[in-house]
Design a protein around this motif. Structure first.
Motif, PDB file in Angstrom:
ATOM      1  N   UNK A 187      15.555 -16.446  13.315  1.00  0.00           N
ATOM      2  CA  UNK A 187      16.246 -17.723  13.853  1.00  0.00           C
ATOM      3  C   UNK A 187      15.020 -19.038  13.288  1.00  0.00           C
ATOM      4  N   UNK A 188      13.903 -18.747  13.132  1.00  0.00           N
ATOM      5  CA  UNK A 188      13.050 -19.917  12.516  1.00  0.00           C
ATOM      6  C   UNK A 188      13.567 -20.428  11.203  1.00  0.00           C
ATOM      7  N   UNK A 189      13.883 -19.235  10.286  1.00  0.00           N
ATOM      8  CA  UNK A 189      14.324 -19.284   8.961  1.00  0.00           C
ATOM      9  C   UNK A 189      15.661 -20.285   8.821  1.00  0.00           C
ATOM     10  N   UNK A 190      16.717 -19.768   9.816  1.00  0.00           N
ATOM     11  CA  UNK A 190      17.917 -20.404  10.135  1.00  0.00           C
ATOM     12  C   UNK A 190      17.697 -21.971  10.335  1.00  0.00           C
ATOM     13  N   UNK A 191      17.185 -21.998  11.690  1.00  0.00           N
ATOM     14  CA  UNK A 191      17.019 -23.446  12.251  1.00  0.00           C
ATOM     15  C   UNK A 191      16.208 -24.345  11.159  1.00  0.00           C
ATOM     16  N   UNK A 192      14.980 -23.725  10.357  1.00  0.00           N
ATOM     17  CA  UNK A 192      14.384 -24.677   9.450  1.00  0.00           C
ATOM     18  C   UNK A 192      15.406 -25.072   8.392  1.00  0.00           C
ATOM     19  N   UNK A 193      16.125 -24.201   7.812  1.00  0.00           N
ATOM     20  CA  UNK A 193      16.876 -24.342   6.639  1.00  0.00           C
ATOM     21  C   UNK A 193      18.076 -25.571   7.153  1.00  0.00           C
TER      22      UNK A 193
END
Length: 202
Positions: A187-193
């Motif tokens: 979720x951090x990767x998706x949100x950050x992207x």
């Protein structure tokens, strides 16, 4: 023409007020890297546990302490990366890194986070660690929702997702590890992207 100019002035005033009350220099890239750190840390911990003599964690065991060290390193790396990239973005925007809005953001984020962290440590001291992953997700989610008032509103949705994942982990403790990986890693990767392409590249 006067009507259009009037609306334009109102829009500019609104944007200035929004910038003064919200810290908008958070880096989306730091979110991506935090997610990557979490996945690397979780993968390392998983193989340490699986290749240990017992194959599971005990509180006073060497592997458990090593996993806690990995967790601490993930947190430290994420914080340091966030500070560096956010400072870089703020300088690029000509914004102050430590002003009223950033102070409000940090304080509103830390209150639930420190409360949750302290509660988890108390439970670990009492020998109860079955709900650790769930509590981490829930309190981290609450911290994000609480801090979202002083930054990008999108942070709130990441917080809500983490809270939901935490509640699911509390209901099904056997899946706590994988839900932790989803919440803190994927979720951090998706949100950050999403934040990177929505705000950083403007």
């Amino acid at each position: 023409m006067e009507s259009k100019d009037y609306l334009k002035d109102i829009s500019e005033i609104k944007n200035l007020m929004n910038k003064s009350s919200r810290f908008i220099s958070l880096s989306g890239l730091s979110g991506i890297l935090a997610g990557i750190y979490a996945i690397i840390g979780a993968t390392t911990a998983y193989f340490l546990v699986k290749n240990s003599n017992r194959g599971y964690l005990i509180l006073d065991g060497y592997i458990f302490k090593l996993c806690m060290l990995i967790l601490a390193l993930v947190a430290i790396l994420s914080i340091v990366t966030g500070i560096i990239l956010t400072t870089k973005k703020a300088k690029k925007q000509g914004a102050k890194i430590w002003d009223t809005s950033s102070k409000r953001l940090v304080s509103n984020f830390l209150i639930p986070l420190i409360t949750g962290g302290t509660y988890i440590l108390i439970l670990l001291y009492q020998g109860k660690y079955g709900q650790t992953a769930a509590l981490m997700l829930i309190f981290y989610g609450l911290a994000l929702v609480n801090a979202s008032k002083y930054s990008f509103g999108d942070i709130k949705y990441l917080g809500i997702i983490d809270i939901i994942l935490g509640l699911v982990a509390a209901t099904f403790p056997g899946y706590g590890f994988w839900l932790w990986v989803i919440g803190f890693g994927i979720m951090h990767i998706i949100y950050g992207a999403l934040m990177h392409f929505k705000y950083d590249r403007v």
